[in-house]
Design a protein around this motif. Structure first.
Motif, PDB file in Angstrom:
ATOM      1  N   GLY A  77      18.668   6.844  16.301  1.00  0.00           N
ATOM      2  CA  GLY A  77      20.133   6.808  16.224  1.00  0.00           C
ATOM      3  C   GLY A  77      20.633   5.434  16.614  1.00  0.00           C
ATOM      4  O   GLY A  77      19.961   4.709  17.373  1.00  0.00           O
ATOM      5  N   ILE A  78      21.798   5.071  16.070  1.00  0.00           N
ATOM      6  CA  ILE A  78      22.383   3.756  16.366  1.00  0.00           C
ATOM      7  C   ILE A  78      23.806   3.966  16.874  1.00  0.00           C
ATOM      8  O   ILE A  78      24.587   4.713  16.270  1.00  0.00           O
ATOM      9  N   LEU A 108      23.486  -3.533   9.196  1.00  0.00           N
ATOM     10  CA  LEU A 108      22.894  -2.383   9.901  1.00  0.00           C
ATOM     11  C   LEU A 108      22.774  -1.189   8.961  1.00  0.00           C
ATOM     12  O   LEU A 108      21.735  -0.520   8.922  1.00  0.00           O
ATOM     13  N   LEU A 109      23.832  -0.932   8.213  1.00  0.00           N
ATOM     14  CA  LEU A 109      23.800   0.228   7.301  1.00  0.00           C
ATOM     15  C   LEU A 109      22.724   0.039   6.229  1.00  0.00           C
ATOM     16  O   LEU A 109      22.043   0.994   5.851  1.00  0.00           O
ATOM     17  N   GLN A 110      22.557  -1.198   5.776  1.00  0.00           N
ATOM     18  CA  GLN A 110      21.515  -1.450   4.776  1.00  0.00           C
ATOM     19  C   GLN A 110      20.126  -1.157   5.351  1.00  0.00           C
ATOM     20  O   GLN A 110      19.289  -0.546   4.702  1.00  0.00           O
ATOM     21  N   ASP A 116      13.980   7.018   9.102  1.00  0.00           N
ATOM     22  CA  ASP A 116      13.877   8.438   8.756  1.00  0.00           C
ATOM     23  C   ASP A 116      14.986   9.257   9.408  1.00  0.00           C
ATOM     24  O   ASP A 116      15.204  10.400   9.058  1.00  0.00           O
ATOM     25  N   GLN A 117      15.713   8.684  10.335  1.00  0.00           N
ATOM     26  CA  GLN A 117      16.904   9.343  10.899  1.00  0.00           C
ATOM     27  C   GLN A 117      18.069   8.411  10.645  1.00  0.00           C
ATOM     28  O   GLN A 117      17.964   7.221  10.886  1.00  0.00           O
ATOM     29  N   LYS A 118      19.157   8.926  10.163  1.00  0.00           N
ATOM     30  CA  LYS A 118      20.269   8.050   9.757  1.00  0.00           C
ATOM     31  C   LYS A 118      21.532   8.386  10.536  1.00  0.00           C
ATOM     32  O   LYS A 118      22.587   8.640   9.956  1.00  0.00           O
ATOM     33  N   ASN A 119      21.387   8.409  11.853  1.00  0.00           N
ATOM     34  CA  ASN A 119      22.518   8.783  12.707  1.00  0.00           C
ATOM     35  C   ASN A 119      23.207   7.533  13.220  1.00  0.00           C
ATOM     36  O   ASN A 119      22.569   6.674  13.835  1.00  0.00           O
ATOM     37  N   ASN A 168      25.257   8.512   0.191  1.00  0.00           N
ATOM     38  CA  ASN A 168      23.971   8.741   0.874  1.00  0.00           C
ATOM     39  C   ASN A 168      24.139   9.997   1.725  1.00  0.00           C
ATOM     40  O   ASN A 168      24.489   9.914   2.908  1.00  0.00           O
ATOM     41  N   THR A 169      23.874  11.133   1.146  1.00  0.00           N
ATOM     42  CA  THR A 169      24.208  12.382   1.839  1.00  0.00           C
ATOM     43  C   THR A 169      23.311  12.640   3.044  1.00  0.00           C
ATOM     44  O   THR A 169      23.604  13.505   3.863  1.00  0.00           O
ATOM     45  N   ASP A 170      22.218  11.854   3.163  1.00  0.00           N
ATOM     46  CA  ASP A 170      21.378  12.007   4.362  1.00  0.00           C
ATOM     47  C   ASP A 170      21.881  11.127   5.517  1.00  0.00           C
ATOM     48  O   ASP A 170      21.351  11.199   6.619  1.00  0.00           O
ATOM     49  N   PHE A 171      22.908  10.317   5.286  1.00  0.00           N
ATOM     50  CA  PHE A 171      23.513   9.558   6.391  1.00  0.00           C
ATOM     51  C   PHE A 171      24.398  10.501   7.202  1.00  0.00           C
ATOM     52  O   PHE A 171      25.076  11.359   6.641  1.00  0.00           O
TER      53      PHE A 171
END
Ligand code: NAD
Ligand code: WQD
Length: 338
Positions: A77-78, A108-110, A116-119, A168-171
């Motif tokens: 996570g960020i 950062l978003l790029q 594997d985690q996009k939090n 990016n629905t996994d974000f």
């Protein structure tokens, strides 16, 4: 679990790092020290018994950001605090603000696409509301045209994240709109370290009381408020920091209802400038030298949060009063000047 905190040596980032470590997270900090000091690591260690990993790195350098994520490919996570934040300076140096606050976010978003985690948690601001038509301010209040390039970077930043989440629905992202963070850690190991003359009310009050500034100027007493001075929602920085842990856990547990959510973080209570001064005088048992002067350009009359959404959905609420925050700010000021 490893969490990246950008701007983690700054005012809000350092308090949040302490809370994260106290909750068992492993924190990696990125900071370029443009508005902070490595000594802050000592404060975090004194509170939590643990020194976070620190990488001195400038988020505007895309290749350095890429290399960082190659070294730390296990980040879950960020929390993105790193930005320039001085409203007045942003008017004079708009490109500096757009370059730092926007490029850093985009890079950062790029990089996150590879994780594997996009939090992702974003530091937004009540500045997006401008002078709201209704008080208290809910998250549904319209975003008003920004008064400053700084304010624009927060509006654009939210939009960039929203657009990214849309495709990016996994974000998974949460934007937290802070009202007016004040105060310091109760241990006095962490606090605000403004460089130069403070622009914000509370550091100006404490620096006046300690003798570094001769007098506080109160910017206007002819506003349409009960005592004529502006009203703000002053939130203790530790309460604010704790909200980040709650928001992060919401993302990690996949409890979020959409992949881009927005929450106000305030106390829900508005205080005038004179009430803030009275609170300071009460807890510090000092008399503050202040004078009413003309209005400051760009100031809005009143802003305070409707915190219902954060209270009910995040299950978070503030614990500290304005007096607690002023007391901590004063003890911090006394500590750093001795
Ligand atoms: P701060 O200046 O104390 O902390 C920001 C940190 O980011 C600093 O340590 C700075 O050195 C670092 N930084 C800046 N640009 C960087 C870059 N390119 N690369 C790496 N590090 C960089 O500010 P703060 O008060 O802790 O604010 C944190 C965030 O919250 C900011 O995004 C700010 O806009 C937002 N915010 C602050 C307030 C407030 O009143 N303090 C209110 C609303 C929102
Ligand atoms: C508070 C009140 C002043 C200094 C700023 C940013 C906002 C957000 C929070 C980042 C106002 C009065 C102040 C002084 C005074 N930051 N004041 N004498 O302006 O509400 O918000 O910080 O996102 O975007 O604009 O905070 O602390 O500057 O002022 O009378 O010397 O204190 O007029 O009413 P503000 P502030």
């Amino acid at each position: 679990m490893k969490i990246l905190v950008t701007g983690g040596l700054g005012y809000i980032g350092s308090h949040t790092t302490a809370e994260l470590q106290s909750e068992g997270f492993e924190v990696v900090i990125i900071d370029n020290l443009s508005n902070s000091s490595v000594k802050v690591l000592d404060g975090i260690e004194a509170i939590t018994g643990k020194r976070p990993i620190f990488e001195k790195l400038d988020l505007r350098i895309k290749s350095d950001v890429s290399d960082f994520f190659k070294r730390h490919n296990d980040i879950k996570g960020i929390i993105h605090f790193a930005a320039y934040k001085a409203v007045g300076e942003s008017v004079n140096e708009p490109l500096m603000y757009y370059e730092n606050n926007i490029n850093s976010l985009v890079y950062l978003l790029q990089e996150m696409k590879e994780l594997d985690q996009k939090n992702f948690i974003f530091s937004s601001s009540c500045t997006v509301y401008g002078q709201a038509d209704e008080l208290p301010i809910t998250e549904d209040a319209p975003v008003k045209p920004a008064e400053s390039p700084y304010g624009n970077t927060k509006q654009i930043g939210e939009q960039i994240i929203k657009d990214t989440c849309y495709v990016n629905t996994d974000f998974n992202s949460i934007a937290l709109r802070y009202f007016n963070p004040i105060g310091a850690h109760p241990s006095a190991h962490l606090g605000e370290l403004p460089i130069g003359v403070p622009q914000n009310l509370v550091p100006y009050i404490t620096q006046t009381a300690i003798g570094m500034r001769e007098q506080l100027s109160v910017f206007g007493d002819d506003y349409p408020t009960p005592d004529g001075t502006c009203i703000r929602d002053y939130i203790h920085v530790v309460d604010l920091a704790k909200a980040h842990v709650v928001a992060l856990n919401r993302l990690l547990d996949n409890k979020n209802s959409t992949n881009f959510e927005v929450f106000n973080l305030g106390t829900g209570k508005g205080s005038s400038v004179l009430e803030a001064i009275q609170s300071f005088e009460k807890v510090s048992k000092t008399k503050l030298n202040y004078k009413i002067v003309g209005r400051r350009e760009g100031d809005i009359t009143a802003a305070f949060a409707d915190t219902t959404k954060a209270n009910q959905i995040l299950g978070w609420q503030t614990e500290s009063s304005l007096d607690d925050a002023m007391d901590s700010a004063w003890r911090w000021e006394q500590k750093i000047r001795t």
